[in-house]
Scaffold this motif. Structure first.
Motif, PDB file in Angstrom:
ATOM      1  N   GLU A  69      60.214  99.992 104.149  1.00 51.92           N
ATOM      2  CA  GLU A  69      61.492 100.458 104.713  1.00 51.92           C
ATOM      3  C   GLU A  69      62.631 100.128 103.756  1.00 51.92           C
ATOM      4  O   GLU A  69      63.504 100.948 103.500  1.00 51.92           O
ATOM      5  CB  GLU A  69      61.742  99.774 106.060  1.00 51.92           C
ATOM      6  CG  GLU A  69      60.993 100.402 107.218  1.00 51.92           C
ATOM      7  CD  GLU A  69      61.158  99.610 108.500  1.00 51.92           C
ATOM      8  OE1 GLU A  69      60.632 100.053 109.523  1.00 51.92           O
ATOM      9  OE2 GLU A  69      61.802  98.543 108.470  1.00 51.92           O
ATOM     10  N   LEU A  70      62.596  98.895 103.226  1.00 48.81           N
ATOM     11  CA  LEU A  70      63.636  98.487 102.276  1.00 48.81           C
ATOM     12  C   LEU A  70      63.610  99.369 101.036  1.00 48.81           C
ATOM     13  O   LEU A  70      64.653  99.683 100.464  1.00 48.81           O
ATOM     14  CB  LEU A  70      63.415  97.031 101.857  1.00 48.81           C
ATOM     15  CG  LEU A  70      63.897  95.946 102.818  1.00 48.81           C
ATOM     16  CD1 LEU A  70      63.544  94.573 102.267  1.00 48.81           C
ATOM     17  CD2 LEU A  70      65.406  96.044 103.015  1.00 48.81           C
ATOM     18  N   SER A  71      62.391  99.775 100.609  1.00 46.41           N
ATOM     19  CA  SER A  71      62.262 100.540  99.368  1.00 46.41           C
ATOM     20  C   SER A  71      62.932 101.905  99.470  1.00 46.41           C
ATOM     21  O   SER A  71      63.357 102.471  98.471  1.00 46.41           O
ATOM     22  CB  SER A  71      60.794 100.705  98.991  1.00 46.41           C
ATOM     23  OG  SER A  71      60.201 101.713  99.776  1.00 46.41           O
ATOM     24  N   THR A  72      63.060 102.449 100.709  1.00 44.17           N
ATOM     25  CA  THR A  72      63.718 103.752 100.837  1.00 44.17           C
ATOM     26  C   THR A  72      65.227 103.618 100.608  1.00 44.17           C
ATOM     27  O   THR A  72      65.884 104.584 100.239  1.00 44.17           O
ATOM     28  CB  THR A  72      63.477 104.366 102.239  1.00 44.17           C
ATOM     29  OG1 THR A  72      63.957 103.441 103.218  1.00 44.17           O
ATOM     30  CG2 THR A  72      62.021 104.642 102.481  1.00 44.17           C
ATOM     31  N   LYS A  73      65.764 102.410 100.831  1.00 42.67           N
ATOM     32  CA  LYS A  73      67.207 102.203 100.610  1.00 42.67           C
ATOM     33  C   LYS A  73      67.488 101.626  99.220  1.00 42.67           C
ATOM     34  O   LYS A  73      68.355 102.083  98.504  1.00 42.67           O
ATOM     35  CB  LYS A  73      67.764 101.234 101.661  1.00 42.67           C
ATOM     36  CG  LYS A  73      67.656 101.753 103.079  1.00 42.67           C
ATOM     37  CD  LYS A  73      68.042 100.654 104.067  1.00 42.67           C
ATOM     38  CE  LYS A  73      67.551 101.018 105.466  1.00 42.67           C
ATOM     39  NZ  LYS A  73      67.312  99.830 106.290  1.00 42.67           N
TER      40      LYS A  73
END
Lengths: 114, 134
Positions: A28-32
């Motif tokens: 999830e963090l990697s998408t931001k």
């Protein structure tokens, strides 16, 4: 022997549940933040560490039990991961998903005790 | 679910790849771990001695491939949907054990497999409806 086996099965399952939740958070963090963020990298390392613990414990258990008996215990993780994803990651659950997860787990338990 | 890549990057295709790699790796692990088993050794509980088998190393390669696909899946699909669907492997593994490792499947175990399949269908149906709308 049986108690020890149960202990290692539980530790292996808990490690797997923790790994999945941590890895989901990381992705999830990697998408931001992309794939370079320090939080992303640390979470991936923690997730892989949990998976590694689970992997070696499973390998030890596989040397003593039939795969078709042992492996389906991991199916219990469906309930744990679904519940924890709703609680910790705030993912949405509906009745169909809950019943589906319960049926999958029930089926897997049935497979493991038969 | 967010905008996702198509083709080989499609997360549903990656989910299928992840499941298949996981399925084959489990069969290889069982065969490899059994080949080099020394149950009398206390250290064998850790499974480390399983690394003596080449099949275990092939399994590790497949697990890494499955893991990379799985990370891709997690990026685009909620884990409350992706994880239950990935448990189709719990049907494939007993069936694989039956076919390839000559382990037996009792009537009760067949019933369990049927329950898993029904559960998978329940989880997969809303996904199919979402895909139809897209």
């Amino acid at each position: 022997m049986r108690l020890l086996a149960f202990f290692f099965i539980v530790v292996s399952l808990l490690s797997l549940v923790a790994a999945q939740l941590v890895l989901k958070r990381a992705m999830e963090l990697s998408t931001k933040d992309g794939l370079q963020g320090s939080r992303f990298i640390s979470l991936i390392i923690v997730g892989i560490a949990f998976m590694t613990i689970s992997f070696f414990l499973t390998l030890g258990l596989l040397q003593r039990f039939d795969l078709s008996y042992l492996y389906p215990f991991q199916g219990l993780t469906v309930i744990f991961i679904t519940a924890m994803a709703a609680l910790v990651l705030k993912e949405k659950l509906n009745r169909r998903l809950i019943i589906g997860a319960l049926l999958i787990s029930a089926g897997i338990v049935l497979v493991s005790v038969s | 679910m967010q905008n996702r890549p198509s083709g080989f990057g499609n997360p549903w295709l990656q989910l299928g790849l992840s499941v298949m790699c996981g399925f084959v790796s489990e069969l290889l692990l069982k065969r490899g771990a059994t080949d080099v088993a020394h149950p009398d050794s206390a250290w064998s509980w850790t499974g480390v001695n399983g690394l003596a088998s080449p099949l275990v190393w092939w399994a590790i390669l497949l697990i890494i491939a499955s893991f990379i696909s799985w990370l891709f899946v997690l990026r685009y699909i909620p884990i409350t949907i992706a994880y239950p669907l990935s448990r189709v492997v719990d049907v494939l593994v007993p069936l694989g054990c039956w076919i390839f490792l000559a382990e037996s499947i009792s009537t009760l175990r067949w019933c369990g497999i049927a329950l898993v399949v029904i559960g998978l269908a329940l989880v997969a149906k809303p996904v199919a409806q979402i895909e139809e709308r897209l």
